[in-house]
Design a protein around this motif. Sequence first.
Motif, mmCIF file in Angstrom:
data_model
loop_
_atom_site.group_PDB
_atom_site.id
_atom_site.type_symbol
_atom_site.label_atom_id
_atom_site.label_comp_id
_atom_site.label_asym_id
_atom_site.label_seq_id
_atom_site.Cartn_x
_atom_site.Cartn_y
_atom_site.Cartn_z
ATOM 1 N N PHE A 79 0.846 -1.191 0.000
ATOM 2 C CA PHE A 79 0.000 0.000 0.000
ATOM 3 C C PHE A 79 0.885 1.246 0.000
ATOM 4 C CE2 PHE A 79 -3.319 -2.595 2.561
ATOM 5 C CZ PHE A 79 -3.731 -3.235 1.408
ATOM 6 N N ALA A 80 0.476 2.231 -0.774
ATOM 7 C CA ALA A 80 1.267 3.453 -0.887
ATOM 8 C C ALA A 80 1.228 4.231 0.421
ATOM 9 C CB ALA A 80 0.737 4.315 -2.030
ATOM 10 N N PRO A 81 2.383 4.521 1.023
ATOM 11 C CA PRO A 81 2.410 5.297 2.265
ATOM 12 C C PRO A 81 1.828 6.691 2.070
ATOM 13 C CG PRO A 81 4.523 4.211 1.881
ATOM 14 C CD PRO A 81 3.724 4.064 0.633
ATOM 15 N N GLY A 82 1.108 7.160 3.077
ATOM 16 C CA GLY A 82 0.582 8.518 3.051
ATOM 17 C C GLY A 82 -0.601 8.741 2.132
ATOM 18 N N SER A 83 -1.203 7.680 1.612
ATOM 19 C CA SER A 83 -2.288 7.841 0.647
ATOM 20 C C SER A 83 -3.623 8.094 1.352
ATOM 21 C CB SER A 83 -2.399 6.604 -0.249
ATOM 22 O OG SER A 83 -2.593 5.445 0.532
ATOM 23 N N ALA A 84 -4.431 8.974 0.761
ATOM 24 C CA ALA A 84 -5.753 9.267 1.324
ATOM 25 C C ALA A 84 -6.754 8.180 0.958
ATOM 26 C CB ALA A 84 -6.239 10.623 0.827
ATOM 27 N N ASP A 85 -6.630 7.630 -0.261
ATOM 28 C CA ASP A 85 -7.520 6.577 -0.737
ATOM 29 C C ASP A 85 -6.705 5.316 -1.028
ATOM 30 O OD1 ASP A 85 -9.861 8.288 -0.802
ATOM 31 O OD2 ASP A 85 -8.936 9.235 -2.549
ATOM 32 N N PHE A 86 -7.424 4.214 -1.214
ATOM 33 C CA PHE A 86 -6.754 2.948 -1.511
ATOM 34 C C PHE A 86 -5.845 3.103 -2.719
ATOM 35 C CE2 PHE A 86 -6.520 -1.114 -3.770
ATOM 36 C CZ PHE A 86 -6.096 -1.960 -2.752
ATOM 37 N N LYS A 87 -4.564 2.798 -2.515
ATOM 38 C CA LYS A 87 -3.587 2.910 -3.597
ATOM 39 C C LYS A 87 -2.477 1.918 -3.365
ATOM 40 C CE LYS A 87 -0.585 6.218 -6.006
ATOM 41 N NZ LYS A 87 -0.046 7.603 -5.991
ATOM 42 N N VAL A 88 -2.076 1.219 -4.426
ATOM 43 C CA VAL A 88 -1.007 0.231 -4.347
ATOM 44 C C VAL A 88 0.302 0.866 -4.781
ATOM 45 C CG1 VAL A 88 -0.187 -1.980 -5.245
ATOM 46 C CG2 VAL A 88 -2.593 -1.689 -4.672
ATOM 47 N N SER A 89 1.348 0.600 -4.010
ATOM 48 C CA SER A 89 2.671 1.127 -4.298
ATOM 49 C C SER A 89 3.408 0.227 -5.285
ATOM 50 C CB SER A 89 3.459 1.228 -2.985
ATOM 51 O OG SER A 89 4.831 1.413 -3.229
ATOM 52 N N SER A 90 4.430 0.771 -5.909
ATOM 53 C CA SER A 90 5.272 -0.019 -6.811
ATOM 54 C C SER A 90 6.396 -0.721 -6.059
ATOM 55 C CB SER A 90 5.869 0.881 -7.897
ATOM 56 O OG SER A 90 6.694 1.882 -7.309
ATOM 57 N N GLU A 91 6.489 -0.527 -4.739
ATOM 58 C CA GLU A 91 7.544 -1.165 -3.966
ATOM 59 C C GLU A 91 7.398 -2.685 -4.016
ATOM 60 O OE1 GLU A 91 9.006 1.397 -0.305
ATOM 61 O OE2 GLU A 91 6.819 1.253 -0.334
ATOM 62 N N ALA A 92 8.516 -3.350 -3.865
ATOM 63 C CA ALA A 92 8.550 -4.805 -3.974
ATOM 64 C C ALA A 92 8.126 -5.469 -2.673
ATOM 65 C CB ALA A 92 9.954 -5.254 -4.357
ATOM 66 N N PRO A 93 7.669 -6.716 -2.746
ATOM 67 C CA PRO A 93 7.382 -7.496 -1.534
ATOM 68 C C PRO A 93 8.641 -7.663 -0.687
ATOM 69 C CG PRO A 93 6.528 -8.590 -3.497
ATOM 70 C CD PRO A 93 7.401 -7.476 -3.968
ATOM 71 N N GLY A 94 8.433 -7.896 0.615
ATOM 72 C CA GLY A 94 9.585 -8.050 1.478
ATOM 73 C C GLY A 94 9.227 -8.626 2.831
ATOM 74 N N TYR A 95 10.183 -8.538 3.746
ATOM 75 C CA TYR A 95 10.004 -9.049 5.104
ATOM 76 C C TYR A 95 10.759 -8.148 6.069
ATOM 77 C CZ TYR A 95 14.814 -10.900 5.217
ATOM 78 O OH TYR A 95 16.175 -11.021 5.227
ATOM 79 N N ARG A 96 10.475 -8.299 7.342
ATOM 80 C CA ARG A 96 11.222 -7.590 8.381
ATOM 81 C C ARG A 96 12.004 -8.596 9.214
ATOM 82 N NH1 ARG A 96 11.458 -2.781 10.780
ATOM 83 N NH2 ARG A 96 9.602 -1.949 9.722
ATOM 84 N N TRP A 97 13.251 -8.255 9.513
ATOM 85 C CA TRP A 97 14.043 -9.029 10.463
ATOM 86 C C TRP A 97 14.207 -8.210 11.737
ATOM 87 C CZ3 TRP A 97 18.379 -6.613 12.187
ATOM 88 C CH2 TRP A 97 18.951 -5.631 11.371
ATOM 89 N N LEU A 98 14.285 -8.901 12.863
ATOM 90 C CA LEU A 98 14.476 -8.254 14.149
ATOM 91 C C LEU A 98 15.530 -9.032 14.928
ATOM 92 C CD1 LEU A 98 11.062 -8.599 13.686
ATOM 93 C CD2 LEU A 98 11.173 -6.767 15.376
ATOM 94 N N ARG A 99 16.547 -8.340 15.394
ATOM 95 C CA ARG A 99 17.561 -8.956 16.238
ATOM 96 C C ARG A 99 17.373 -8.422 17.655
ATOM 97 N NH1 ARG A 99 21.571 -11.911 14.754
ATOM 98 N NH2 ARG A 99 21.512 -11.090 12.625
#
Length: 271
Positions: A223-243
Motif C-alpha cells: 500500500f502506498a504510504p501517506g495515501s488518502a484513498d486505496f492505492k497500491v505502491s510499486s515497492e517490492a514485496p519483502g520481510y522484516r528481520w528483528l535482532r
Amino acid sequence: MPSVSTLTTEDPVLLVQLTDSHLFADAEGSLLGLRTADSLQQVIDLVRGEQPQVDLLLGTGDLAQDGSIAAYQRFRQLTGSLCAKACWIPGNHDNLPHMREAAVQSRLLDPVVDLGNWRITLLHSNVEQKSQGYLQDSQLQLLAQSLSEAPDRHHLICLHHHPVPVGCEWIEPIGLCNAGEFWKVVDRYPQVRGVLWGHVHQAFDQQRNGVRLLASPSTCIQFAPGSADFKVSSEAPGYRWLRLQPDGTLQTGVSRVTDFVFEPDYSANNY
C-alpha cells in the motif's frame, strides 16, 4: 505455559516476520493481478539467502485471502523450507478455525514464546467478517498475564491490526478499534520494548514512550504510504528481520526482493 527454546538469556534472538501473504486455495490465485504464492516464494528465497539461522518466524495475519485450509497448508509448506520455529496469528481475512486445522499437531498458534532473554506475546485482533480489529477481554487479560509473569524479560508484542495511526487516511478506520485499552495494559509494564504488526502492507518505524512501533511490508502487494484513498505502491514485496539483544536493545530492518515488476490490475480488485 509459554513455549521455551534452548537459547540462553545471554543469546541474541533473530526473528523474521512474514505478513499479509493473502494466499488462495489455488496456487495460481492472484490479488490485483499478482500471484501471491509466487511472491511469497520469492520472499522466502530472499530470507533463506540472507538469514542462515532464524530463531522464530512470525506470520502476523492475513496469511490467506480466501480463508481456505489449503491456503494455510501452502503457507506452512512454503515457510517450512526455512527450518525455523514458527508462530501464526490471524488477520481480518483469515479463518481461524481453518487456520487451527492447518496447524494441527504443531505449536504454530502458541500465544506466548520465550526466546533468550525475551518474551514474545501474540494477540488475536481479528473480528469475524470485519476489516477493523478489536482485542477481546480475554486477549487483554492474556497480555497482562504474559507481561506480569515475566517482569525480568524484555517483551515484544505482536498483533495484526495497527494500534497507532500510520499516516494513511483510508487505513486508519480499519485499525485496532480499542487501541486505548491495549495501551492501558502496555503502559503499566516498562519491560515492553516493541510492538509489531502487519495489516498496513508498508514499513513503519516510530517510538511511543520508549517502545518501538513497527509494521512491515507484505509478501505480496504494497500500500502506498501517506495515501488518502486505496492505492497500491510499486515497492517490492519483502520481510522484516528483528535482532533482539539480551540487554533489551532491538535492531531491525526491512529487506525486499529485487527485479520486481508489477502493474496492479485495479479492475480485478479482489482485495
